[in-house]
Design an enzyme around this catalytic site. Structure first.
Site, mmCIF file in Angstrom:
data_model
loop_
_atom_site.group_PDB
_atom_site.id
_atom_site.type_symbol
_atom_site.label_atom_id
_atom_site.label_comp_id
_atom_site.label_asym_id
_atom_site.label_seq_id
_atom_site.Cartn_x
_atom_site.Cartn_y
_atom_site.Cartn_z
ATOM 1 N N HIS A 125 34.026 40.612 55.725
ATOM 2 C CA HIS A 125 34.301 41.163 57.053
ATOM 3 C C HIS A 125 35.690 41.799 57.061
ATOM 4 O O HIS A 125 36.658 41.202 56.596
ATOM 5 C CB HIS A 125 34.204 40.025 58.072
ATOM 6 C CG HIS A 125 34.778 40.352 59.405
ATOM 7 N ND1 HIS A 125 34.441 41.498 60.088
ATOM 8 C CD2 HIS A 125 35.672 39.687 60.189
ATOM 9 C CE1 HIS A 125 35.114 41.519 61.228
ATOM 10 N NE2 HIS A 125 35.863 40.447 61.314
ATOM 11 N N CYS A 177 31.728 38.318 64.565
ATOM 12 C CA CYS A 177 31.947 39.085 63.332
ATOM 13 C C CYS A 177 31.012 38.656 62.203
ATOM 14 O O CYS A 177 30.903 39.352 61.202
ATOM 15 C CB CYS A 177 33.392 38.965 62.888
ATOM 16 S SG CYS A 177 34.537 39.476 64.169
ATOM 17 N N ASN A 201 39.060 46.516 62.950
ATOM 18 C CA ASN A 201 38.071 45.441 63.000
ATOM 19 C C ASN A 201 37.024 45.818 64.055
ATOM 20 O O ASN A 201 37.303 45.782 65.253
ATOM 21 C CB ASN A 201 38.774 44.129 63.362
ATOM 22 C CG ASN A 201 37.808 42.958 63.444
ATOM 23 O OD1 ASN A 201 36.588 43.133 63.473
ATOM 24 N ND2 ASN A 201 38.352 41.755 63.483
#
Ligand code: UT7
Length: 337
Positions: free
Chosen positions: A253, A116, A283
């Site tokens: 993020h 990520c 996500n």
């Protein structure tokens, strides 16, 4: 070799058409819309078709960039793809893209694995390559098809993830740099908190009998992010020195809104000045930040001349952030997504 200046000149993004809502997930595992919204902020995510892979999402994102900014990519001299869900272990997604996008055969191709945090890492590498004069025109993708590695019987992970791709173009510029400050950090000891099985048999004593799907101790990752990201944000600001007033938009993020809120509290950045892509896309790992950047543009929030702080965190455990001066080339056609 002459030093140069690196500027982000264009952006593109793509998400698959197929939506998976919280109500769809209620039919797969014991969960409900209210729990998911309260605990994560996520309402739906996009899921790739069975024969649609990360490279396909990247192609669509690059086509979006070319169309909107009237850019030719034939003379790109480096392709960087931040992903943890490459079509194959090898060849790289970047190599596949040379062919699919018809880019010159003299291009360099690199996949970058930082989960990520990957897009921020890749952008940092692109800046270095262009600023050093080693490359002149670099395509930087953040792209993942997390649905391909998600266990849809595990309610603690399957509610989180989705698929998407974003891309920016970094080029030499006569005078203006997009890059103001950078900070990074790694805690390898936390590797077992979120991983995908590869060819090794052991991960710090963790059971690797599961095959092919992401394993996560969400609570540990959650705690680690809330502890470490605010310190990282402060470290970037200290480099100017800048204050939170110098940040027009904060783009952490998009893992979980309940992670973003305490980060904002601890750094003093108002939640109203954050952009995130998790509500409708979940996500999407390396793609969350470029998707949020592009959403900000499409929604008329993010404008040229603004300062943006992007901050990635995740598997590794890794974190990395950049303070950017946002000044793209003018858009020539309105985006369609
Ligand atoms: O991008 C990569 C990095 N990853 C992340 O940043 C993820 C970070 N972690 C998180 O986002 C959160 O930890 C989760 C969303 C994964 C979990 O939320 P949480 O508030 O930390 O929940 P928890 O793990 O502490 O679980 C609380 C309860 C448990 O039940 P008991 O043991 O208290 O009875 C879980 O079994 O919630 C239960 N639970 C669920 N209930 C309904 C877990 N998942 C679900 C679910 N629906 N989907």
């Amino acid at each position: 070799m002459e030093q140069s200046i690196a500027r982000i000149t264009a952006i593109g993004s793509y998400v698959p058409d197929k939506k998976m809502t919280n109500f769809d997930l209620e039919k797969l595992v014991e969960t409900n819309d209210e729990w998911i919204v309260q605990r994560t902020g996520i309402r739906e995510r996009r899921i790739s078709e069975p024969d649609q892979y990360t490279s396909d999402l990247c192609v669509s994102a690059a086509q979006d960039l070319m169309r909107r900014y009237d850019k030719s990519l034939v003379d790109v001299d480096l392709i960087l793809v931040a992903t943890t869900t490459p079509d194959f272990i090898f060849p790289s997604v970047a190599a596949i893209l040379q062919d699919k996008l018809g880019i010159s055969r003299s291009v360099g191709v690199i996949d970058l694995s930082a989960a990520c945090s990957g897009f921020v890492y890749a952008l940092h590498v692109a800046q270095g390559m262009v600023a050093s004069g080693l490359h002149r025109k670099v395509l930087v993708f953040g792209a993942d098809t997390m649905s391909k590695i998600t266990d849809y019987t595990d309610r603690s992970t399957c509610i989180l993830f989705g698929d998407g791709a974003g891309v920016v173009l970094v080029e030499t510029d006569p005078e203006e740099s997009s890059f103001l400050a950078y900070h990074q950090g790694t805690e390898g000891i936390g590797g077992a908190h979120v991983y995908l099985k590869g060819i090794a048999e052991n991960m710090k004593g963790t059971d690797l009998s599961n095959t092919g799907t992401l394993v996560q101790n969400g609570r540990e990752v959650f705690r680690w992010a809330v502890r470490n990201v605010p310190e990282g944000v402060k470290a970037i600001l200290a480099k100017g020195p800048f204050t939170t007033n110098d940040v027009d938009w904060f783009i952490p993020h998009s893992a979980n809104l309940r992670i973003i809120e305490p980060i904002c509290e601890r750094t003093g950045i108002p939640l109203e000045r954050t952009l995130y892509s998790l509500v409708n896309f979940g996500n999407t790992s390396a793609a969350t930040i470029p998707l949020a950047l592009d959403l900000g543009i499409r929604e008329g929030k993010l404008r040229d001349g603004e300062r943006i702080l992007i901050y990635g965190f995740g598997a590794g455990l890794t974190h990395a952030g950049l303070l950017l001066n946002w000044n793209l080339d003018p858009e020539v056609s309105i985006s369609s997504v």
